[in-house]
Design a protein around this motif. Structure first.
Motif, PDB file in Angstrom:
ATOM      1  N   GLN A 271      -9.656 -82.466 -69.290  1.00  0.00           N
ATOM      2  CA  GLN A 271      -8.454 -81.905 -69.914  1.00  0.00           C
ATOM      3  C   GLN A 271      -7.656 -82.997 -70.631  1.00  0.00           C
ATOM      4  OE1 GLN A 271      -6.816 -80.704 -65.987  1.00  0.00           O
ATOM      5  NE2 GLN A 271      -4.864 -81.478 -66.764  1.00  0.00           N
TER       6      GLN A 271
ATOM      7  N   ILE B 235      -9.857 -73.957 -77.863  1.00  0.00           N
ATOM      8  CA  ILE B 235     -10.509 -75.070 -77.156  1.00  0.00           C
ATOM      9  C   ILE B 235     -11.772 -74.577 -76.465  1.00  0.00           C
ATOM     10  CG2 ILE B 235     -10.268 -76.692 -75.217  1.00  0.00           C
ATOM     11  CD1 ILE B 235      -8.720 -77.555 -77.732  1.00  0.00           C
ATOM     12  N   SER B 236     -11.673 -73.447 -75.761  1.00  0.00           N
ATOM     13  CA  SER B 236     -12.852 -72.936 -75.055  1.00  0.00           C
ATOM     14  C   SER B 236     -13.951 -72.536 -76.038  1.00  0.00           C
ATOM     15  CB  SER B 236     -12.488 -71.773 -74.129  1.00  0.00           C
ATOM     16  OG  SER B 236     -12.115 -70.633 -74.859  1.00  0.00           O
TER      17      SER B 236
ATOM     18  N   LYS C  88      -6.356 -74.997 -69.271  1.00  0.00           N
ATOM     19  CA  LYS C  88      -6.489 -73.543 -69.329  1.00  0.00           C
ATOM     20  C   LYS C  88      -7.767 -73.149 -70.069  1.00  0.00           C
ATOM     21  CE  LYS C  88      -3.606 -69.493 -70.118  1.00  0.00           C
ATOM     22  NZ  LYS C  88      -2.304 -68.982 -70.544  1.00  0.00           N
ATOM     23  N   GLY C  89      -8.099 -73.863 -71.142  1.00  0.00           N
ATOM     24  CA  GLY C  89      -9.343 -73.611 -71.868  1.00  0.00           C
ATOM     25  C   GLY C  89     -10.569 -73.901 -71.020  1.00  0.00           C
TER      26      GLY C  89
ATOM     27  N   TYR D 105      -5.606 -72.520 -76.201  1.00  0.00           N
ATOM     28  CA  TYR D 105      -6.575 -72.690 -75.110  1.00  0.00           C
ATOM     29  C   TYR D 105      -7.867 -71.925 -75.399  1.00  0.00           C
ATOM     30  CZ  TYR D 105      -5.514 -68.087 -73.065  1.00  0.00           C
ATOM     31  OH  TYR D 105      -5.379 -66.741 -72.843  1.00  0.00           O
ATOM     32  N   LYS D 106      -7.771 -70.764 -76.079  1.00  0.00           N
ATOM     33  CA  LYS D 106      -8.982 -70.020 -76.445  1.00  0.00           C
ATOM     34  C   LYS D 106      -9.754 -70.753 -77.535  1.00  0.00           C
ATOM     35  CE  LYS D 106      -7.831 -65.381 -75.039  1.00  0.00           C
ATOM     36  NZ  LYS D 106      -7.744 -63.968 -75.436  1.00  0.00           N
TER      37      LYS D 106
ATOM     38  N   ASN E 219     -10.649 -73.909 -67.718  1.00  0.00           N
ATOM     39  CA  ASN E 219     -10.686 -72.931 -66.620  1.00  0.00           C
ATOM     40  C   ASN E 219     -11.213 -71.581 -67.088  1.00  0.00           C
ATOM     41  OD1 ASN E 219      -9.834 -74.640 -64.560  1.00  0.00           O
ATOM     42  ND2 ASN E 219      -7.689 -74.329 -65.082  1.00  0.00           N
TER      43      ASN E 219
ATOM     44  N   ALA F  46      -6.884 -83.111 -74.531  1.00  0.00           N
ATOM     45  CA  ALA F  46      -5.477 -83.208 -74.936  1.00  0.00           C
ATOM     46  C   ALA F  46      -5.282 -84.319 -75.960  1.00  0.00           C
ATOM     47  CB  ALA F  46      -4.596 -83.440 -73.712  1.00  0.00           C
TER      48      ALA F  46
ATOM     49  N   ASN G 193      -1.050 -80.337 -75.113  1.00  0.00           N
ATOM     50  CA  ASN G 193      -0.651 -80.532 -73.723  1.00  0.00           C
ATOM     51  C   ASN G 193      -1.892 -80.462 -72.826  1.00  0.00           C
ATOM     52  OD1 ASN G 193       0.271 -79.819 -71.012  1.00  0.00           O
ATOM     53  ND2 ASN G 193       2.273 -79.560 -71.954  1.00  0.00           N
TER      54      ASN G 193
ATOM     55  N   THR H 235      -2.677 -77.051 -71.425  1.00  0.00           N
ATOM     56  CA  THR H 235      -3.320 -76.126 -72.366  1.00  0.00           C
ATOM     57  C   THR H 235      -4.826 -76.368 -72.381  1.00  0.00           C
ATOM     58  OG1 THR H 235      -1.324 -76.073 -73.724  1.00  0.00           O
ATOM     59  CG2 THR H 235      -3.379 -75.357 -74.781  1.00  0.00           C
ATOM     60  N   ALA H 236      -5.211 -77.628 -72.408  1.00  0.00           N
ATOM     61  CA  ALA H 236      -6.636 -77.977 -72.372  1.00  0.00           C
ATOM     62  C   ALA H 236      -7.267 -77.502 -71.064  1.00  0.00           C
ATOM     63  CB  ALA H 236      -6.814 -79.483 -72.538  1.00  0.00           C
TER      64      ALA H 236
END
Length: 128
Positions: free
Chosen positions: A37, A15-16, A53-54, A12-13, A56, A41, A47, A50-51
Motif C-alpha cells: 500500500q 488501483i485494483s 482499500k484497492g 481505490y477501484k 483489500n 501510495a 493516501n 486508499t491504496a
C-alpha cells in the motif's frame, strides 16, 4: 498509469483494476508479491489507506492473498478470476445497453437475436 480523479470511478477501484491488468499482462505472476500500500501510495501520490482499500478489494475477490508480515501475493487462479469478472461485467453492461436501445427503437427480441447470429457468422468468416 494516470489516475482519473474526476470522480467517475473511485481511486481505490482504479488501483485494483490497474493491478489486475498487471497480473493479466504477466508483469506480476502467480505467488509473486504485489506492490505494498505504501509503494502504491508513492507511485500514484495517493493516501496509503486508499491504496490499501484497492488491495483489500483484490484480497476479497481471492485475486491476491496475504502472508502475515510479508505482504500480498498473486493467487494461483488470479488470472482466471479476473477474466471471468471482466467478461461478466463487460458483457452484462453491453447486453443492458442493447436491450435498452432496442426497446427505444422498437426492435423485437427475435430481431436482436438474428442480428447477433449474423454478426457472429461474420466474425467467424462464414458471411461477408
Amino acid at each position: 498509469m494516470i489516475l482519473n480523479t474526476d470522480g467517475s470511478k473511485p481511486i481505490y477501484k482504479q488501483i485494483s483494476e490497474w493491478l489486475e491488468t498487471e497480473i493479466l499482462s504477466g508483469n506480476i505472476r502467480t505467488d509473486e508479491k504485489v506492490y505494498s500500500q505504501y509503494q502504491l501510495a508513492e507511485m500514484f501520490n495517493i493516501n496509503p489507506a486508499t491504496a490499501a482499500k484497492g488491495l483489500n478489494l483484490l484480497a476479497d475477490e481471492n485475486i491476491v492473498y496475504k502472508k502475515r508480515g510479508l505482504g500480498m501475493f498473486v493467487s494461483e487462479n488470479a488470472a482466471k478470476i479476473i477474466l471471468a469478472k471482466r467478461k461478466g461485467q463487460t458483457l452484462q453492461r453491453l447486453v443492458e445497453e442493447l436491450v435498452r436501445e432496442s426497446r427505444q427503437l422498437g426492435v423485437s427480441e427475435e430481431e436482436i437475436v438474428e442480428m447477433i447470429r449474423l454478426e457472429n457468422r461474420k466474425c467467424k468468416g462464414e458471411e461477408k
